[in-house]
Design an enzyme around this catalytic site. Structure first.
Site: not given
Length: 532
Positions: A292, A355, A409
């Site tokens: 990321e 995401k 994440c």
């Protein structure tokens, strides 16, 4: 112990608040990667003894009265210690953000402690002075932990159950009851020493029995884990060899100073270099993985990037990278997606995932207009915030690749809510923990991810910008890792997924049964106290 128990029971006002604040801070030492498990046995009995001496109120004051304050104070201490590492992110931006760091951490810890305050208040409604009261408190505390992991987008960092996962052996019980089941167990075990002290004159041997039973439960947990590790064969897949790159792209914090060409140079150089005589190089890989924030710019700003990536990749090799994505048909000013892109050896984007679970205050601001007046913005650059993707699209289908679950994440934190795992062959997590360099945050985040692998019975592949990059087998054992702040690459293998674990099959139905039984115990013990 008599002095401590009586002090806690008789304390009130600010003295009781301070006592519980310190006790909660001690309990906070049990979180990953510290794992000071005895801290729970030392601190949590004080919560019980304070509730023993808490005044009873009527009406709404009973819900937000002394019992609430007791749980809130304990939780505030716990979460201040558990979340202190979040302050490292304020050093990245500096300025007014750095001044606000202590305030922000204390406010966040207080908001989360509100859940523990409610758990304490509800437990006190059904309170008794017998041994079953610890079951009552453990039940409501587990409900509170589940609630804070799901309500208002959820924030399931440092659930109490992680204290029972310091080793691969202890971690295996998560495959049966999940992290929230471990939370109930950790609460119950931590509260057990409160039963050693008693004012009813029971023999010491009877009062010590629950404590020794708690130790026996931990021993049984270790035994189960050892047997599962020894008796569960794991098989490497021969169709996947991933090359994980940890590039230390610190430009993620300020897009205004990004040089796209220089970043691509660094990423390609790292991907192609050999880290030692045993490194087979990019030619032996099936996939190259960039984390990321590896590309802290839009590909439209540097159209040569895709062509250079295509030239880097050998035939049949695919790049999986974190990137910011704006749909071609989007109107000007549309917030971008935080995405994973799959790029083939021709430099073509063949698959993507956006995401879905954004980080509050990191990628979007709740009540943005209010915070903007104070000069506060989300940490991740993006003037208009970031858009959330569709959580139903987490299963990535990349040509020539077994289907895998894409998680960016902290999406890896949401136990039992990762997405469709029926077809998933492994868990794929990219992250940027450079915001928290020098703190316990990266190691803590990585440990949480390992527990997801155990729960689901699948390998985990995790690429981080600055640490911790690692790969595990389906039992959560680390098969390779890079140290934090190490600019390097590593080869990662993926194992065949195991047969669905009990947790993967039934999720939290067993926990629901436990909580219902706990509530019945609470009601029964409370009614017995009323009759007496």
């Amino acid at each position: 112990m008599t002095w401590l128990a009586e002090t806690a029971m008789l304390a009130h006002g600010w003295r009781r608040f301070l006592l519980l604040l310190v006790a909660g801070a001690i309990a906070g030492l049990s979180v990953p990667p510290l794992f000071v498990l005895p801290a729970l046995f030392i601190a949590m009995p004080l919560w019980v003894w304070c509730l023993d001496g808490a005044e009873r109120r009527k009406g709404l004051a009973r819900l937000f009265g002394p019992a609430f304050v007791i749980g809130f104070a304990f939780g505030w201490g716990y979460f201040t210690v558990a979340f202190h590492w979040l302050g490292a992110a304020f050093f990245v931006d500096g300025g007014v953000m750095l001044v606000l760091m202590p305030f922000a951490i204390l406010v966040l810890a207080a908001l989360i402690a509100f859940f523990w305050g409610l758990a304490s208040a509800f437990a006190h409604i059904f309170w008794s002075h017998g041994p079953w009261r610890i079951v009552t408190l453990a039940t409501f505390l587990t409900i509170a932990e589940w609630a804070r992991g799901h309500l208002l987008t959820g924030f399931p960092f440092d659930l109490l159950g992680y204290a029972l996962t310091p080793t691969a052996e202890m971690m295996q019980l998560a495959s049966v009851i999940g992290i929230y089941g471990l939370t109930f167990l950790a609460a119950l075990l931590g509260l057990t020493p409160a039963l050693i002290w008693s004012a009813d004159g029971r023999p010491l041997t009877r009062r010590l029995a629950p404590f020794f039973l708690a130790l026996a439960v931990i021993a049984a947990q270790l035994g189960y884990g050892y047997n599962r590790l020894e008796g569960t064969p794991v098989v490497e897949r021969d169709d996947l060899r991933l090359r994980l790159v940890q590039p230390l792209v610190y430009e993620h914090a300020d897009w205004g100073n990004v040089n796209p060409a220089a970043i691509i140079d660094r990423l390609i150089t790292l991907s192609e270099m050999r880290m030692g005589p045993n490194d087979p190089g990019i030619e032996a890989a099936t996939h190259v993985v960039w984390p990321e924030s590896a590309l802290p710019f839009f590909l439209s700003q540097y159209p040569e990037a895709l062509a250079r990536i295509g030239r880097m990749l050998p035939d049949g090799v695919t790049l999986l990278t974190g990137a910011s994505r704006v749909p071609f048909e989007a109107a000007p000013g549309t917030p971008p997606f935080n995405a994973i892109l799959a790029i083939n050896d021709a430099g073509e984007i063949v698959s993507s995932y956006d995401k879905a679970h954004l980080v509050p205050f990191g990628e979007f601001l709740p009540f943005q207009e209010f915070w903007a007046q104070l000069g506060i913005k989300q940490f991740v650059p993006g003037a208009e915030g970031w858009a959330a993707g569709d959580p139903r699209r987490r299963l990535m289908q990349v040509p020539g690749t077994p289907p895998f679950l894409a998680l960016i994440c902290y999406e890896i934190l949401f136990s039992g809510d990762l997405g469709d795992t029926q077809e998933t062959q492994f868990l794929f997590n990219i992250t940027n923990d450079a915001w928290f360099d020098g703190s316990i945050g990266p190691a803590q985040h990585a440990h949480h991810a390992r527990v997801r692998a155990v729960e689901e019975g699948m390998s985990l592949v995790r690429a981080a910008n600055s640490g911790v990059t690692l790969a595990t087998d389906p039992l959560g054992r680390v098969t390779g890792a890079l140290a934090p702040r190490e600019m390097a690459v590593m080869e990662a293998v993926v194992h065949e997924r195991l047969e669905p674990t009990l947790f993967a099959r039934y999720r939290y139905w067993p926990l629901l049964v436990i909580l219902v039984l706990g509530l019945l115990v609470a009601v029964a013990s409370s009614r017995r106290r009323s009759r007496q």
